[in-house]
Each structure stands twice: as C-alpha cells, then as structure tokens.
Write an enzyme that holds these catalytic residues in place. Structure first.
Site, short mmCIF file in Angstrom:
data_model
loop_
_atom_site.label_atom_id
_atom_site.label_comp_id
_atom_site.label_asym_id
_atom_site.label_seq_id
_atom_site.Cartn_x
_atom_site.Cartn_y
_atom_site.Cartn_z
N GLY A 1 0.15 -5.51 1.26
CA GLY A 1 -0.85 -5.77 0.23
C GLY A 1 -0.26 -6.35 -1.04
N TYR B 1 -6.50 -6.34 8.71
CA TYR B 1 -6.72 -6.94 7.39
C TYR B 1 -8.16 -7.44 7.31
CZ TYR B 1 -4.04 -7.95 3.20
OH TYR B 1 -3.51 -7.90 1.94
N HIS C 1 0.81 -1.21 0.00
CA HIS C 1 0.00 0.00 0.00
C HIS C 1 0.85 1.27 0.00
CE1 HIS C 1 -3.99 -1.82 0.88
NE2 HIS C 1 -4.43 -0.64 0.48
#
Length: 259
Positions: free
Chosen positions: A108, A138, A64
């Site tokens: 991610g 998550y 991310h």
C-alpha cells in the site's frame, strides 16, 4: 512515541514518517498523522508538500500494518480503510505533493507514493506491489493508481509476481520522475519545491484537479462493478486470505491452496 512530524519551511510543508523501528508501516495512527500533516499544510497555505521518511532509511514504508487487517469476511481495502482515506487526501490536496523516496516501498505504501504528484527516488530505492503475498485482492481504485502511471503489462508483472523493481527501471517506465543520490535528494526536492512555489498556486491547484478528474475518467457499469466486488469478496472470505495474514504474522512462507 512520535511516528511522524510536519514542519513548515516558508510555503513548503515537509511531512516525515519517523517510525523506522516498525518500517513506517501504514498503521491507522501513521495515516492519521499524515492526514493531520496535510491539514496543517493546508491551513498554512503551503504551496508544496514533501512526503518522506527519515534520511538514510532502509525502508521508506512497508505498507499496511498487517496486524490491523481484518481476520476475514470484511473487505481489507474498503472505502473507509485508512489507506484509501490517505490516498484520497493526497490526490485532493490543492498543492503538489512530492514523494521523496529512500529505501524499499512495499504494498500500500507503493500506491501512496505513486499517488503523489512527483516522485523522486534514490538509486537504491525499490518499489513492490505485494498484496498477492498476503492473499489480499487489491481494489479497483488502487489498481487504477498504478495504471495511471505506467502501462498495464508492467502493472500485471508487479501485481502477479510481487517482485520489487529498481528505481532505475521505475524511472524508465515513467513511475519515477527523477533519481538522485541520497546525499543530494533532499536538496534536489527542496529546489524543485522552490520552483513550484514561485508559480501561480491557483492555476496549479486547478490543473492538479483537472488531471485527477481525467485520470479517474474510466467508465464501469454497475453490473461490472458488482461482479468485481463479488470476485473480491470470494478472496477475502477464502482460506488463502486467512493463511496469508497468518503466515505473515508467524514470519513464514504461506501455503496457498486456491481455496
């Protein structure tokens, strides 16, 4: 600046992340580029896709783009989050997607790699599930991606410690299909793709969809889902979430208090 490119080599599409200066973070622009590459591959009727970073990279992707995460009070991994969109695009793409991994794969990006159909890595590649470093909870579908490729005890270790695991250990756990040296990994993945190209694309597309449906066939009641979402909401509304994001931006260790 171009941060990705898509090239066609016969029926093989090669999508390359090229933003090494930013460690190929999964910014909205990067993910839009990957999705555009998949759309280009689909229009060209590609029978295989290779998703990779530039050769010789130290970080395949850092996950991310923390600067794009919401400050607080909004789910950082909701249905429309760019990461969730690209995971679905890879899973639903009608041809096999091969992840060619060099370097570190974090957060991610680790899920994105494991959402691919086949994973080939160099010996120095590492994989780390890192949301706990940022105080990010998550989501259910994200954890399911990991649970579909390895055992729950390993997913727990990765999620609870955020420690990277080596390509060799990942291969032993079934997370990685093959480990190949950096000097041969491009050729190896290309030859793997050529083998797939020779086979029946409609049959492969149907089998891929069948496996996607079977992998997601886990029952959960509305009450259970609401409870999980409520628990996650407490986390991304917490001071710890704000501290985790702030500490990352300030390049320091976070001080989590559990509040």
């Amino acid at each position: 600046m171009t941060i990705m490119r898509c090239e066609m080599d016969g029926k093989l599409a090669i999508i390359t992340m090229t933003n090494q200066a930013k460690r190929n973070v999964l910014s909205e622009a990067m993910i839009d580029g990957i999705i555009a590459g998949l759309e280009q591959a689909s229009q060209a009727k590609a029978r295989v896709v290779i998703l990779r970073a530039e050769p010789g990279c130290k970080v395949w992707s850092a996950g991310h783009d923390v600067s794009e995460l919401p400050a607080a009070h909004r789910d950082p991994l909701g249905w429309s989050d760019p990461l969730r969109v690209v995971i679905r695009a890879i899973e639903e793409f009608p041809a096999p997607v091969i992840a060619l991994i060099e370097g570190g794969v974090w957060g991610g990006a680790c899920e994105m790699a494991l959402a691919c159909d086949i994973v080939v890595a160099t010996p120095d590649s590492t994989f780390a599930l890192t949301p706990a470093k940022l105080g990010i909870p998550y989501n259910v579908s994200g954890l399911l991606t990991f649970m579909n490729v390895t055992g729950i005890h390993m997913v727990r270790e990765m999620a609870f410690t955020a420690r990277p695991i080596s390509a060799q250990r990942a291969q032993a756990l079934g997370i990685v299909n093959h480990v190949r040296g950096a000097e041969e990994i491009t050729y190896y993945c290309t030859m793997l793709a050529r083998d797939i190209e020779k086979l029946a694309p409609l049959a492969i597309a149907v089998m891929k969809e069948e496996m996607r449906v079977l992998a997601s066939a886990h029952s959960i009641t509305p009450r259970m889902f609401e409870r999980v979402q409520g628990l996650r909401r407490k986390v991304y509304d917490s001071q710890d979430y704000q501290e985790g994001v702030r500490a990352f931006k300030e390049k320091r260790q976070p001080n989590f208090t559990g509040e």
